[in-house]
Scaffold this motif. Structure first.
Motif, PDB file in Angstrom:
ATOM      1  N   LEU A 166       2.795  15.641 -12.511  1.00 48.11           N
ATOM      2  CA  LEU A 166       1.747  16.089 -13.435  1.00 48.11           C
ATOM      3  C   LEU A 166       1.207  17.446 -13.032  1.00 48.11           C
ATOM      4  CD1 LEU A 166      -0.204  15.604 -15.794  1.00 48.11           C
ATOM      5  CD2 LEU A 166      -1.679  14.328 -14.207  1.00 48.11           C
ATOM      6  N   TYR A 167       0.965  17.623 -11.730  1.00 51.49           N
ATOM      7  CA  TYR A 167       0.404  18.889 -11.265  1.00 51.49           C
ATOM      8  C   TYR A 167       1.343  20.052 -11.532  1.00 51.49           C
ATOM      9  CZ  TYR A 167      -1.630  22.480  -8.338  1.00 51.49           C
ATOM     10  OH  TYR A 167      -2.176  23.657  -7.904  1.00 51.49           O
ATOM     11  N   PHE A 168       2.631  19.866 -11.217  1.00 51.86           N
ATOM     12  CA  PHE A 168       3.571  20.968 -11.409  1.00 51.86           C
ATOM     13  C   PHE A 168       3.835  21.241 -12.891  1.00 51.86           C
ATOM     14  CE2 PHE A 168       4.407  20.503  -6.896  1.00 51.86           C
ATOM     15  CZ  PHE A 168       4.610  21.812  -6.520  1.00 51.86           C
ATOM     16  N   PHE A 169       3.677  20.242 -13.714  1.00 53.30           N
ATOM     17  CA  PHE A 169       3.772  20.476 -15.153  1.00 53.30           C
ATOM     18  C   PHE A 169       2.623  21.380 -15.610  1.00 53.30           C
ATOM     19  CE2 PHE A 169       2.424  19.237 -19.483  1.00 53.30           C
ATOM     20  CZ  PHE A 169       3.557  19.621 -20.193  1.00 53.30           C
ATOM     21  N   ILE A 170       1.407  21.048 -15.157  1.00 60.86           N
ATOM     22  CA  ILE A 170       0.243  21.874 -15.501  1.00 60.86           C
ATOM     23  C   ILE A 170       0.374  23.258 -14.864  1.00 60.86           C
ATOM     24  CG2 ILE A 170      -2.264  22.091 -15.239  1.00 60.86           C
ATOM     25  CD1 ILE A 170      -2.379  19.004 -15.260  1.00 60.86           C
ATOM     26  N   TRP A 227      -5.719  18.249  -4.615  1.00 55.36           N
ATOM     27  CA  TRP A 227      -5.403  17.273  -5.666  1.00 55.36           C
ATOM     28  C   TRP A 227      -4.849  15.996  -5.036  1.00 55.36           C
ATOM     29  CZ3 TRP A 227      -4.352  18.374 -11.267  1.00 55.36           C
ATOM     30  CH2 TRP A 227      -3.797  17.282 -11.938  1.00 55.36           C
ATOM     31  N   ILE A 228      -3.876  16.159  -4.121  1.00 57.72           N
ATOM     32  CA  ILE A 228      -3.263  15.004  -3.465  1.00 57.72           C
ATOM     33  C   ILE A 228      -4.302  14.242  -2.639  1.00 57.72           C
ATOM     34  CG2 ILE A 228      -1.596  14.293  -1.699  1.00 57.72           C
ATOM     35  CD1 ILE A 228      -0.327  14.993  -4.389  1.00 57.72           C
ATOM     36  N   LEU A 229      -5.122  14.978  -1.898  1.00 58.17           N
ATOM     37  CA  LEU A 229      -6.138  14.329  -1.066  1.00 58.17           C
ATOM     38  C   LEU A 229      -7.160  13.571  -1.906  1.00 58.17           C
ATOM     39  CD1 LEU A 229      -6.806  17.196   1.506  1.00 58.17           C
ATOM     40  CD2 LEU A 229      -5.517  15.098   1.909  1.00 58.17           C
ATOM     41  N   THR A 230      -7.489  14.123  -3.071  1.00 56.96           N
ATOM     42  CA  THR A 230      -8.522  13.518  -3.914  1.00 56.96           C
ATOM     43  C   THR A 230      -8.006  12.333  -4.701  1.00 56.96           C
ATOM     44  OG1 THR A 230      -9.608  15.664  -4.145  1.00 56.96           O
ATOM     45  CG2 THR A 230     -10.197  13.966  -5.749  1.00 56.96           C
ATOM     46  N   TYR A 231      -6.803  12.461  -5.247  1.00 56.01           N
ATOM     47  CA  TYR A 231      -6.323  11.447  -6.188  1.00 56.01           C
ATOM     48  C   TYR A 231      -5.236  10.526  -5.631  1.00 56.01           C
ATOM     49  CZ  TYR A 231      -8.854  14.402  -9.467  1.00 56.01           C
ATOM     50  OH  TYR A 231      -9.834  15.116 -10.090  1.00 56.01           O
ATOM     51  N   SER A 232      -4.329  11.045  -4.817  1.00 53.27           N
ATOM     52  CA  SER A 232      -3.213  10.216  -4.366  1.00 53.27           C
ATOM     53  C   SER A 232      -3.576   9.307  -3.198  1.00 53.27           C
ATOM     54  CB  SER A 232      -2.028  11.104  -3.969  1.00 53.27           C
ATOM     55  OG  SER A 232      -1.545  11.791  -5.093  1.00 53.27           O
ATOM     56  N   MET A 233      -4.484   9.753  -2.326  1.00 55.62           N
ATOM     57  CA  MET A 233      -4.846   8.946  -1.167  1.00 55.62           C
ATOM     58  C   MET A 233      -5.918   7.901  -1.487  1.00 55.62           C
ATOM     59  SD  MET A 233      -4.742  11.493   2.103  1.00 55.62           S
ATOM     60  CE  MET A 233      -3.205  12.244   2.622  1.00 55.62           C
ATOM     61  N   ILE A 248       0.838  -1.202   0.000  1.00 49.14           N
ATOM     62  CA  ILE A 248       0.000   0.000   0.000  1.00 49.14           C
ATOM     63  C   ILE A 248       0.873   1.252   0.000  1.00 49.14           C
ATOM     64  CG2 ILE A 248      -1.559   1.391   1.442  1.00 49.14           C
ATOM     65  CD1 ILE A 248      -2.900  -1.225   2.291  1.00 49.14           C
ATOM     66  N   SER A 249       1.936   1.223   0.795  1.00 52.97           N
ATOM     67  CA  SER A 249       2.825   2.376   0.897  1.00 52.97           C
ATOM     68  C   SER A 249       3.523   2.661  -0.427  1.00 52.97           C
ATOM     69  CB  SER A 249       3.868   2.136   2.003  1.00 52.97           C
ATOM     70  OG  SER A 249       3.235   1.941   3.247  1.00 52.97           O
ATOM     71  N   VAL A 250       3.988   1.599  -1.090  1.00 53.47           N
ATOM     72  CA  VAL A 250       4.648   1.775  -2.387  1.00 53.47           C
ATOM     73  C   VAL A 250       3.690   2.398  -3.393  1.00 53.47           C
ATOM     74  CG1 VAL A 250       5.628   0.573  -4.370  1.00 53.47           C
ATOM     75  CG2 VAL A 250       6.338  -0.060  -2.052  1.00 53.47           C
ATOM     76  N   LEU A 251       2.473   1.876  -3.484  1.00 55.45           N
ATOM     77  CA  LEU A 251       1.484   2.419  -4.416  1.00 55.45           C
ATOM     78  C   LEU A 251       1.137   3.860  -4.067  1.00 55.45           C
ATOM     79  CD1 LEU A 251      -0.896  -0.665  -4.775  1.00 55.45           C
ATOM     80  CD2 LEU A 251       0.612   0.279  -6.534  1.00 55.45           C
ATOM     81  N   VAL A 281       4.072   6.140  -5.097  1.00 57.55           N
ATOM     82  CA  VAL A 281       4.139   6.217  -6.562  1.00 57.55           C
ATOM     83  C   VAL A 281       3.064   7.165  -7.076  1.00 57.55           C
ATOM     84  CG1 VAL A 281       3.737   4.933  -8.697  1.00 57.55           C
ATOM     85  CG2 VAL A 281       5.233   3.984  -6.943  1.00 57.55           C
ATOM     86  N   GLN A 282       1.859   7.055  -6.530  1.00 57.72           N
ATOM     87  CA  GLN A 282       0.775   7.950  -6.938  1.00 57.72           C
ATOM     88  C   GLN A 282       1.105   9.402  -6.615  1.00 57.72           C
ATOM     89  OE1 GLN A 282      -3.238   5.140  -6.733  1.00 57.72           O
ATOM     90  NE2 GLN A 282      -3.000   6.810  -5.303  1.00 57.72           N
ATOM     91  N   ILE A 283       1.647   9.639  -5.426  1.00 62.42           N
ATOM     92  CA  ILE A 283       1.986  11.014  -5.038  1.00 62.42           C
ATOM     93  C   ILE A 283       3.037  11.602  -5.981  1.00 62.42           C
ATOM     94  CG2 ILE A 283       3.291  12.333  -3.319  1.00 62.42           C
ATOM     95  CD1 ILE A 283       1.632  11.252  -1.182  1.00 62.42           C
ATOM     96  N   ILE A 284       4.060  10.823  -6.289  1.00 60.54           N
ATOM     97  CA  ILE A 284       5.126  11.313  -7.175  1.00 60.54           C
ATOM     98  C   ILE A 284       4.579  11.625  -8.564  1.00 60.54           C
ATOM     99  CG2 ILE A 284       7.253  10.657  -8.377  1.00 60.54           C
ATOM    100  CD1 ILE A 284       7.980   9.036  -5.844  1.00 60.54           C
TER     101      ILE A 284
END
Length: 252
Positions: free
Chosen positions: A29-33, A64-70, A15-18, A21-24
Motif C-alpha cells: 500500500l505504501y509503495f503504491f501511494i 509507517w511500519i512502526l505505527t501500523y505493522s507492529m 503472532i509472527s504470521v499476522l 502479513v501486515q508488513i507485506i
C-alpha cells in the motif's frame, strides 16, 4: 510442561504470521501511494533532489511500519534525551535485530545508513536504498567512505552505522569494527550513541516475533574535541563502553 511449550510456540507462530502479513500489505500500500509522489517529477529534478525525496520517503516508510505493522504486538518506548546534539553526526547504534533499520526513522528525518551488501539485494527496497544514496561500505575504500560521509555531514544529513557489523539476536553487545571511527576522526564530526533494547525478538534469528516493549534512547553526542586525541581503537572502545553501560540499565 510440554503442553505449555507447544502453546507458547503456537502463539509466537500466529503472532509472527499476522505481523508479516501486515508488513507485506502495508508495504504494498505504501509503495503504491509513494509512486504518485516519486515517479512523476523524477525526470524533471536533479539527482540530489531526487535522493533527498527518496530519503524522506524511506523515513516515512519506517514510521509507517512502526505505527501500523507492529501494532498491537510491539510497543515502542522512546526515551528522548533533551541534551542530544542537534548538528548532523555519525550515529552509532547497537544491532540486535533486523527491525533496527525501521527504528532509525524515530530518531532523525535527514539520514542515510551505512550498510553491507544484502539490503541492496532486496527487491524494490534495494533500489530505493540506492536511489536514496545509502552507503554500501563493502565497495568503498577508507578515503572514498570518508569523502561520502563528510559530504553528508556538511549537508546536515546524519550518517547511521551499526559497528557490530551484524545483528546479535540477543542482549549481548558485540565487538565494534574500527572503520567508521577512523572516518569520524578524519571528518571531525560529533558521534551520537544510540541504544536500542527489547528488540532482540522483533524478529529473532528464527524470524519469529514475540510480544514486548522496545526501548529506544539516543545519548549525548561525543564531540570531536572530546575524542580527537584517541586512536580509532580507543575511540571505538570508548563509545562501546558508553553504550554497554546504558543498554544494561535499559534491560534491567
Amino acid at each position: 510442561i510440554i503442553h505449555l511449550r507447544t502453546k507458547i510456540s503456537l502463539g509466537m507462530f500466529l503472532i509472527s504470521v499476522l505481523f508479516y502479513v501486515q508488513i507485506i500489505l502495508h508495504t504494498v500500500l505504501y509503495f503504491f501511494i509513494l509512486s504518485f509522489y516519486l515517479f512523476p517529477p523524477y525526470p524533471f529534478v536533479s539527482a540530489e533532489k531526487n535522493a533527498k525525496r527518496v530519503r524522506k520517503a524511506i523515513v516515512i516508510y519506517g514510521r509507517w511500519i512502526l505505527t501500523y505493522s507492529m501494532f498491537p504486538f510491539v510497543k515502542i518506548k522512546y526515551l528522548a534525551n533533551p541534551k542530544t546534539s542537534s548538528p548532523a553526526s555519525i550515529i552509532v547504534s547497537n544491532h540486535r535485530s533486523a527491525s533496527d533499520a525501521f527504528l532509525m526513522a524515530l530518531f532523525c528525518r535527514k539520514c542515510v545508513m551505512v550498510v553491507s551488501d544484502w539490503p541492496f539485494r532486496i527487491p524494490i527496497l534495494g533500489k530505493v536504498a540506492k536511489a536514496g544514496g545509502y552507503i554500501r561500505i563493502s565497495t568503498l575504500s577508507l578515503e572514498e567512505l570518508t569523502l561520502k560521509v563528510e559530504e553528508y555531514i556538511k549537508n546536515d544529513i546524519n550518517v547511521i552505522c551499526f559497528p557490530e557489523g551484524t545483528r546479535s539476536g540477543n542482549k549481548e553487545l558485540g565487538q565494534f569494527h574500527s572503520m567508521m571511527f577512523r572516518v569520524a576522526l578524519k571528518v571531525k564530526c560529533p558521534i551520537t550513541p544510540l541504544c536500542i533494547t527489547g528488540n532482540e525478538n522483533v524478529p529473532n534469528k528464527q524470524l519469529m516475533i514475540k510480544k514486548g516493549i522496545i526501548k529506544f534512547k539516543p545519548l549525548d553526542a561525543v564531540l570531536y574535541n572530546d575524542y580527537k586525541n584517541m586512536s580509532p581503537f580507543k575511540l571505538k572502545q570508548h563509545i562501546r563502553n558508553i553504550m554497554l553501560e546504558e543498554t544494561k540499565r535499559m534491560d534491567d
